[in-house]
Design a protein around this motif. Structure first.
Motif, PDB file in Angstrom:
ATOM      1  N   THR A  59      -4.814  -7.987   8.016  1.00  0.00           N
ATOM      2  CA  THR A  59      -4.838  -6.552   8.074  1.00  0.00           C
ATOM      3  C   THR A  59      -6.188  -5.929   8.559  1.00  0.00           C
ATOM      4  O   THR A  59      -6.369  -5.111   9.513  1.00  0.00           O
ATOM      5  CB  THR A  59      -4.370  -5.924   7.000  1.00  0.00           C
TER       6      THR A  59
ATOM      7  N   LEU B 202      -5.875   0.024   7.276  1.00  0.00           N
ATOM      8  CA  LEU B 202      -5.894   0.125   5.692  1.00  0.00           C
ATOM      9  C   LEU B 202      -7.385  -0.359   5.420  1.00  0.00           C
ATOM     10  O   LEU B 202      -8.345  -0.815   6.189  1.00  0.00           O
ATOM     11  CB  LEU B 202      -4.834  -0.725   5.305  1.00  0.00           C
TER      12      LEU B 202
ATOM     13  N   ARG C 231      -0.967  -4.960   4.434  1.00  0.00           N
ATOM     14  CA  ARG C 231      -1.394  -5.321   3.092  1.00  0.00           C
ATOM     15  C   ARG C 231      -2.905  -4.725   3.171  1.00  0.00           C
ATOM     16  O   ARG C 231      -3.834  -5.365   3.766  1.00  0.00           O
ATOM     17  CB  ARG C 231      -1.376  -6.773   2.467  1.00  0.00           C
ATOM     18  N   GLY C 232      -3.177  -3.610   2.198  1.00  0.00           N
ATOM     19  CA  GLY C 232      -4.608  -3.227   2.283  1.00  0.00           C
ATOM     20  C   GLY C 232      -4.560  -2.027   1.360  1.00  0.00           C
ATOM     21  O   GLY C 232      -3.468  -1.735   0.930  1.00  0.00           O
TER      22      GLY C 232
ATOM     23  N   PRO D 211      -4.965   1.994   0.586  1.00  0.00           N
ATOM     24  CA  PRO D 211      -4.546   3.333   1.280  1.00  0.00           C
ATOM     25  C   PRO D 211      -5.513   4.510   1.248  1.00  0.00           C
ATOM     26  O   PRO D 211      -5.683   5.487   1.723  1.00  0.00           O
ATOM     27  CB  PRO D 211      -3.477   3.908   0.511  1.00  0.00           C
TER      28      PRO D 211
ATOM     29  N   TRP E  16      -1.910   4.836  10.101  1.00  0.00           N
ATOM     30  CA  TRP E  16      -2.060   4.662   8.771  1.00  0.00           C
ATOM     31  C   TRP E  16      -0.575   4.703   7.886  1.00  0.00           C
ATOM     32  O   TRP E  16      -0.395   3.392   7.455  1.00  0.00           O
ATOM     33  CB  TRP E  16      -2.874   5.858   8.219  1.00  0.00           C
TER      34      TRP E  16
ATOM     35  N   PRO F  90       0.898  -1.142  -0.070  1.00  0.00           N
ATOM     36  CA  PRO F  90       0.035  -0.070  -0.277  1.00  0.00           C
ATOM     37  C   PRO F  90       0.873   1.172  -0.060  1.00  0.00           C
ATOM     38  O   PRO F  90       0.351   2.283  -0.399  1.00  0.00           O
ATOM     39  CB  PRO F  90      -0.671  -0.060   1.421  1.00  0.00           C
ATOM     40  N   SER F  91       2.161   1.309   0.167  1.00  0.00           N
ATOM     41  CA  SER F  91       2.924   2.452   0.268  1.00  0.00           C
ATOM     42  C   SER F  91       3.099   3.080  -0.876  1.00  0.00           C
ATOM     43  O   SER F  91       3.891   3.940  -1.133  1.00  0.00           O
ATOM     44  CB  SER F  91       4.171   2.155   1.265  1.00  0.00           C
TER      45      SER F  91
ATOM     46  N   SER G 252       0.805   1.245   9.188  1.00  0.00           N
ATOM     47  CA  SER G 252       0.124   0.094   8.670  1.00  0.00           C
ATOM     48  C   SER G 252       0.479  -0.022   6.808  1.00  0.00           C
ATOM     49  O   SER G 252       0.589  -1.161   6.256  1.00  0.00           O
ATOM     50  CB  SER G 252      -1.421   0.181   8.651  1.00  0.00           C
ATOM     51  N   MET G 253       0.555   1.236   6.380  1.00  0.00           N
ATOM     52  CA  MET G 253       0.863   0.952   4.947  1.00  0.00           C
ATOM     53  C   MET G 253       2.311   0.282   4.722  1.00  0.00           C
ATOM     54  O   MET G 253       2.519  -0.268   3.664  1.00  0.00           O
ATOM     55  CB  MET G 253       0.768   2.557   4.098  1.00  0.00           C
TER      56      MET G 253
ATOM     57  N   SER H 259     -10.211   0.946   9.015  1.00  0.00           N
ATOM     58  CA  SER H 259      -9.967   1.867   7.860  1.00  0.00           C
ATOM     59  C   SER H 259     -10.487   3.149   8.265  1.00  0.00           C
ATOM     60  O   SER H 259     -10.408   4.338   7.230  1.00  0.00           O
ATOM     61  CB  SER H 259     -10.503   1.143   6.596  1.00  0.00           C
TER      62      SER H 259
END
Length: 453
Positions: A127, A134, A354-355, A357, A346, A102-103, A349-350, A315
């Motif tokens: 996640t 995310l 995995r998720g 953004p 956030w 996600p980054s 987590s990024m 999220s």
């Protein structure tokens, strides 16, 4: 030309799109897109329902089973420790490295191989289900692409690469429609990311709309069954008062607020990429450690504010209504604490999960808009709309998609629309000015590999 363009556009340009749309093969493609849309929407619904049930069981049911009246203050720590270990296993031991990072923003155009689906699902479930910050859009797109490839292979027919890419794009349409609550948003995101135009645009658009439209009917139908709902995991529209006519004063505050949103998102992504490099050194140590940091931020907010840790975890789509309902009881300090803890959670987590953004960006835009209305004396509805659009474009780098998303989410009328457009353009230009290409990062980033570095 970006990777997305090559996947969804360049191959189609090597033949006449109009002639292709008149052919029997294209009509078969539309039928296949409808079938894939149905299957992808069902898979998306099942996955999101499992995520929702996991959240409820872990944070409500399990504490009761263990004898607690409610989850104790320290509860997020062991839960997120497990999440970090599962993600580390998926990233290092399963094919596909747990899916898209996600980054890098929200990427399109790369289809997931079927053997990568277990790793993507495991990392995403850990996640989303266990509370990292995310959204579900990226995992759903990855799962949708993998399902499309699996169905194509299952047909045992010779499907050209071009048709596979078109059906993969159609699957992405359907997946995004499930979480954003509108086939239109999914269509705009995928098409703008691909940079298509002319007849090629229509070539990709029609199968995608068929898949998203048919799939949405199934998704809504499943949500109407007794005891089942899509509200817990789709992005709900915000119920804001209408704003009739913008003024010149509104323009004056729109520009600095949009610039502020771009800077905040830039800093979040920069921290996310630092986190990503750190956790890659020793995954089974640093992935869980990063998850514990997210839990610590949630506990910090809960202890200082007297409110639930859930405002920082997850999220953010479920917490948005609470922010609007409880805004009069929140002080500037609590708003700032929520904004800071959520942004840091956030970012971590990024870098270590995995998720998608996008959802946390929308939540931060909402919180920022409420803060601006209370403490800068600007009108709340357009402030929220502007900051939602500015935050989303700073993440996606897709101006049109961000404008459409902000308009649909806030029910923006003629009063908000011009301000949203100005805010999105300002934030987009600011994001481009803050970022530059760098060879150190994964080239699979949004909009041609520009990264916040």
């Amino acid at each position: 030309m970006t990777a997305e363009n090559e996947s969804y556009g360049a191959r189609a340009d090597r033949m006449d799109p109009v002639e292709l749309m008149r052919s029997r093969q294209y009509r078969r493609l539309l039928v296949a897109a409808a079938v894939i849309g149905l299957v992808v929407s069902f898979v998306s619904w099942v996955f999101l329902e499992v995520v929702n049930l996991t959240q409820e069981w872990v944070y409500v049911g399990l504490p009761e089973v263990l004898g607690f009246d409610q989850a104790p203050w320290w509860w997020p720590l062991p839960v997120l420790l497990v999440a970090g270990l599962v993600i580390a296993f998926a990233v290092t031991r399963l094919p596909g490295r747990g899916g898209h990072e996600p980054s890098n923003g929200l990427t399109t155009g790369t289809l997931t191989a079927p053997d990568e689906l277990p790793g993507v699902a495991a990392a995403a479930l850990a996640t989303l289900g266990l509370g990292l910050v995310l959204g579900p859009e990226s995992p759903l797109m990855a799962l949708a692409g993998g399902v499309a490839v699996f169905l194509i292979r299952l047909s045992r027919g010779q499907v050209p690469d071009q048709a596979t890419q078109v059906l993969g794009a159609a699957a992405s349409f359907a997946a995004l429609a499930t979480v954003f609550g509108s086939p239109v948003i999914g269509a705009v995101i995928v098409l703008e990311a691909a940079g298509l135009a002319g007849a090629t645009l229509t070539l990709i658009l029609l199968p995608g709309l068929i898949a998203a439209g048919v799939g949405s009917l199934l998704f809504v139908g499943l949500g109407s069954l007794r005891g089942l709902s899509t509200d817990a995991f789709s992005m709900p529209p915000l119920h804001l008062p209408t704003y009739a006519v913008p003024t010149f004063v509104d323009l004056l505050w729109t520009i600095p607020l949009a610039l502020a949103a771009a800077v905040v998102v830039f800093l979040v992504f920069r921290l996310a990429r630092v986190t990503r490099r750190v956790v890659a050194v020793r995954p089974f140590l640093f992935f869980p450690a990063a998850a514990l940091l997210v839990g610590a931020l949630a506990i910090l907010f809960a202890q200082l504010s007297g409110r639930g840790a859930g405002a920082v975890l997850f999220s953010g789509e479920e917490a948005m209504a609470d922010v609007l309902e409880q805004q009069d009881s929140l002080t500037l300090g609590l708003f700032a604490l929520l904004l800071g803890c959520k942004a840091l959670a956030w970012a971590i987590s990024m870098g270590a999960a995995r998720g998608g953004p996008t959802f946390p960006a929308i939540f931060l835009g909402l919180v920022g808009g409420v803060m601006a209305s209370h403490f800068l004396s600007v009108t709340q509805a357009p402030a929220i709309a502007v900051l939602v659009g500015a935050a989303v474009v700073s993440v996606l780098r897709l101006p049109l998609a961000s404008i459409v998303l902000a308009l649909l989410m806030t029910h923006g009328g003629p009063g908000e629309a011009p301000l949203i457009i100005v805010g999105v353009v300002v934030a987009y230009i600011a994001t481009l000015a803050l970022t530059r290409p760098t060879p150190r990062d994964d080239p699979e980033t949004t909009r041609g590999g520009l990264v916040a570095e």
